[in-house]
Design a protein around this motif. Structure first.
Motif: not given
Length: 158
Positions: A52-56, A58-59, A63-66
């Protein structure tokens, strides 16, 4: 088999709950069985967290800065869980504090799973396309295959 990233993550979450339920069924004086099951769970949680820390995360932040503040909270929860897992790794299963520490670990882990599933997943289902979630699944699978298996509280958060 999971069709998308959220199903992939959910499969791990379900496995964690299953292992915690099995731990509860182990007789109090079966220390070797407790140790073996807890070691299995720790490896699974470490790999999942690292994935999750590596791929989820950050994604999601891209995609959803908020949702960035929510993701940062999830990462801090990972840190707390990593600390507890590192302590459990060093603690003998026959130690009088072992079951209590497992209980605190379970409470923190279940809280974290609940937040992801009930707060973050619905937002992602609503705002991301099926193609994005399928691609993210592949990225998560690759990150999990390369993930560490030992807890390291310094890896994230803190």
């Amino acid at each position: 088999m999971a069709a998308d990233a959220l199903e992939f993550i959910q499969e791990d979450h379900d496995r964690f709950r299953e292992l915690l339920d099995r731990y509860e069924e182990i007789p109090v004086d079966h220390h070797a069985e407790k140790r073996a099951l807890m070691d299995q769970l720790i490896v699974a949680v470490v790999q999942h967290s690292a994935m999750e820390e590596r791929a989820f995360y950050p994604f999601v932040m891209d995609q959803l800065p908020d949702a960035a503040d929510d993701v940062r909270e999830e990462m801090e929860e990972h840190h707390v869980i990593e600390v507890i897992m590192a302590e459990l790794r060093r603690l003998d299963a026959a130690h009088e504090q072992f079951d209590a520490k497992v209980e605190v670990f379970a409470e923190n882990l279940l809280h974290h799973l609940h937040e992801e599933e009930d707060e973050l997943f619905p937002i992602l289902r609503e705002r991301l396309s099926e193609d994005q979630l399928r691609q993210l699944h592949d990225d998560l699978a690759a990150a999990k295959a390369d993930a560490p298996t030992e807890p390291d509280p310094e890896r994230v958060g803190g």
